[in-house]
Design a protein around this motif. Structure first.
Motif, short mmCIF file in Angstrom:
data_model
loop_
_atom_site.label_atom_id
_atom_site.label_comp_id
_atom_site.label_asym_id
_atom_site.label_seq_id
_atom_site.Cartn_x
_atom_site.Cartn_y
_atom_site.Cartn_z
N ARG A 47 -5.96 3.86 0.27
CA ARG A 47 -5.63 4.13 1.68
C ARG A 47 -5.97 2.94 2.56
O ARG A 47 -5.19 2.52 3.42
CB ARG A 47 -6.38 5.38 2.16
CG ARG A 47 -5.89 6.68 1.57
CD ARG A 47 -6.42 7.88 2.37
NE ARG A 47 -7.89 7.91 2.41
CZ ARG A 47 -8.64 8.50 1.49
NH1 ARG A 47 -8.07 9.11 0.47
NH2 ARG A 47 -9.95 8.51 1.61
N LEU A 48 -7.16 2.38 2.35
CA LEU A 48 -7.59 1.25 3.18
C LEU A 48 -6.73 0.01 2.92
O LEU A 48 -6.35 -0.71 3.86
CB LEU A 48 -9.06 0.93 2.90
CG LEU A 48 -10.06 1.98 3.39
CD1 LEU A 48 -11.44 1.70 2.82
CD2 LEU A 48 -10.12 2.01 4.92
N VAL A 49 -6.41 -0.23 1.65
CA VAL A 49 -5.59 -1.39 1.29
C VAL A 49 -4.21 -1.27 1.92
O VAL A 49 -3.67 -2.27 2.43
CB VAL A 49 -5.51 -1.53 -0.24
CG1 VAL A 49 -4.34 -2.41 -0.64
CG2 VAL A 49 -6.81 -2.11 -0.79
N ARG A 50 -3.62 -0.08 1.90
CA ARG A 50 -2.29 0.08 2.50
C ARG A 50 -2.33 -0.24 3.99
O ARG A 50 -1.43 -0.86 4.54
CB ARG A 50 -1.77 1.51 2.30
CG ARG A 50 -1.35 1.86 0.89
CD ARG A 50 -0.47 0.83 0.23
NE ARG A 50 0.61 0.33 1.10
CZ ARG A 50 1.30 -0.76 0.85
NH1 ARG A 50 1.02 -1.50 -0.21
NH2 ARG A 50 2.28 -1.14 1.64
N THR A 51 -3.41 0.20 4.67
CA THR A 51 -3.55 -0.10 6.10
C THR A 51 -3.70 -1.60 6.33
O THR A 51 -3.07 -2.17 7.24
CB THR A 51 -4.78 0.64 6.68
OG1 THR A 51 -4.61 2.04 6.50
CG2 THR A 51 -4.94 0.34 8.16
N LEU A 52 -4.51 -2.25 5.50
CA LEU A 52 -4.72 -3.69 5.64
C LEU A 52 -3.43 -4.46 5.36
O LEU A 52 -3.15 -5.47 6.01
CB LEU A 52 -5.84 -4.15 4.70
CG LEU A 52 -7.25 -3.68 5.09
CD1 LEU A 52 -8.23 -3.94 3.96
CD2 LEU A 52 -7.72 -4.36 6.37
N VAL A 53 -2.63 -3.99 4.41
CA VAL A 53 -1.33 -4.61 4.12
C VAL A 53 -0.40 -4.44 5.31
O VAL A 53 0.28 -5.38 5.74
CB VAL A 53 -0.71 -4.03 2.84
CG1 VAL A 53 0.76 -4.48 2.70
CG2 VAL A 53 -1.50 -4.46 1.61
N LEU A 58 -3.94 -8.08 4.35
CA LEU A 58 -3.74 -8.25 2.92
C LEU A 58 -2.24 -8.31 2.65
O LEU A 58 -1.44 -7.87 3.47
CB LEU A 58 -4.34 -7.07 2.13
CG LEU A 58 -5.86 -6.94 2.02
CD1 LEU A 58 -6.21 -5.69 1.24
CD2 LEU A 58 -6.48 -8.17 1.37
N ARG A 59 -1.87 -8.83 1.49
CA ARG A 59 -0.47 -8.80 1.05
C ARG A 59 -0.44 -8.45 -0.43
O ARG A 59 -1.34 -8.81 -1.18
CB ARG A 59 0.23 -10.14 1.31
CG ARG A 59 -0.45 -11.32 0.68
CD ARG A 59 0.10 -12.64 1.23
NE ARG A 59 -0.68 -13.76 0.75
CZ ARG A 59 -0.41 -14.44 -0.37
NH1 ARG A 59 0.65 -14.12 -1.10
NH2 ARG A 59 -1.17 -15.46 -0.74
N GLN A 60 0.59 -7.70 -0.80
CA GLN A 60 0.72 -7.31 -2.20
C GLN A 60 1.60 -8.33 -2.93
O GLN A 60 2.69 -8.67 -2.48
CB GLN A 60 1.33 -5.92 -2.35
CG GLN A 60 1.28 -5.40 -3.78
CD GLN A 60 1.66 -3.94 -3.89
OE1 GLN A 60 2.39 -3.42 -3.04
NE2 GLN A 60 1.18 -3.26 -4.91
#
Length: 253
Positions: A47-53, A58-60
């Motif tokens: 959940r946090l990573v999706r928000t940061l992306v 962040l980038r995937q």
């Protein structure tokens, strides 16, 4: 994982833990690696990573790993510029004691960028454009910065940035530079004697901060930066570096 301070917001703390874990791993990690490094549950991390992306922090990557995002660049640049301005009293102290131009620099990507400077009062003096990105290998500041990385990280920087010769003294061999960095780590200071520009000497010391990669230096003509000046400069640079580190680390606490 860092513990939240009283009054802190847990989700913010966890998001920062993720960014710091990825940064410590060299700038990119898989989700499972983030979980192991941060100690957070995978669903929470997702959940946090999706928000940061979504916000660009962040980038995937195509292989589904996550890397630090471009949104962090202007923030880091602004923070360093602001700190460079606040470092002026310490740099003035160096100029007042030694009479030569004093600089504060950091490593931005694979290159050195100068974020603070106080010029020498002499008519013949060294100037560096603030904000300009330059190669690390021929500079004392670059060596002081690279000495804070592992040898593998240094090799990667040199491979990407290259090692062009600027004078006949420029080190262009990665292994020779690595050997010199080992000396820098042991004695605590770096020197450039005509490696960037003939007749110019620069002395630099890493700033021992836990929150930023920085180096402080003085530079001037070799005819003025003699052994007597060097003997005085190294302990002064070390003291200024320690004071700057304290300012940084207290501000981030």
């Amino acid at each position: 994982m860092a513990q939240s301070k009283p009054g802190g917001v847990q989700s913010v703390t966890r998001a920062l833990d993720i960014l710091e874990a990825i940064d410590a791993a060299g700038g990119e990690q898989a989700l499972i690696e983030i979980a192991a490094a941060s100690g957070l549950p995978t669903p929470t991390i997702h959940r946090l990573v999706r928000t940061l992306v979504d916000r660009g922090y962040l980038r995937q990557l195509p292989d589904r790993r996550y890397a630090l995002g471009s949104r962090l660049i202007p923030l880091g640049s602004s923070a360093l510029t602001a700190f460079g301005s606040r470092s002026t009293p310490e740099l003035r102290r160096l100029v007042g004691e030694l009479g030569e131009t004093a600089n504060l620099a950091t490593l931005d990507g694979d290159q050195v960028v100068y974020v603070g400077q106080v010029p020498s009062p002499h008519a013949m003096r060294m100037f560096t454009d603030l904000g300009r990105h330059v190669h690390a290998h021929p500079r004392a500041t670059g060596k002081a910065l690279l000495s804070q990385l592992s040898d593998d990280q240094v090799r990667a920087v040199l491979r990407r940035a290259g090692m062009p010769a600027f004078t006949s003294r420029t080190i262009t061999s990665p292994e020779e530079l690595l050997a010199q960095l080992a000396v820098v780590r042991e004695r605590g200071w770096a020197v450039d004697e005509g490696e960037l520009e003939d007749g110019v000497v620069c002395l630099a010391v890493p700033v021992p901060s836990t929150t930023a990669l920085l180096a402080v230096s003085i530079s001037g003509p070799a005819v003025r930066v003699d052994e007597r000046v060097r003997a005085r400069a190294v302990p002064l640079l070390a003291q200024v570096a320690a004071d700057l580190a304290t300012q940084l680390d207290v501000a981030s606490a």
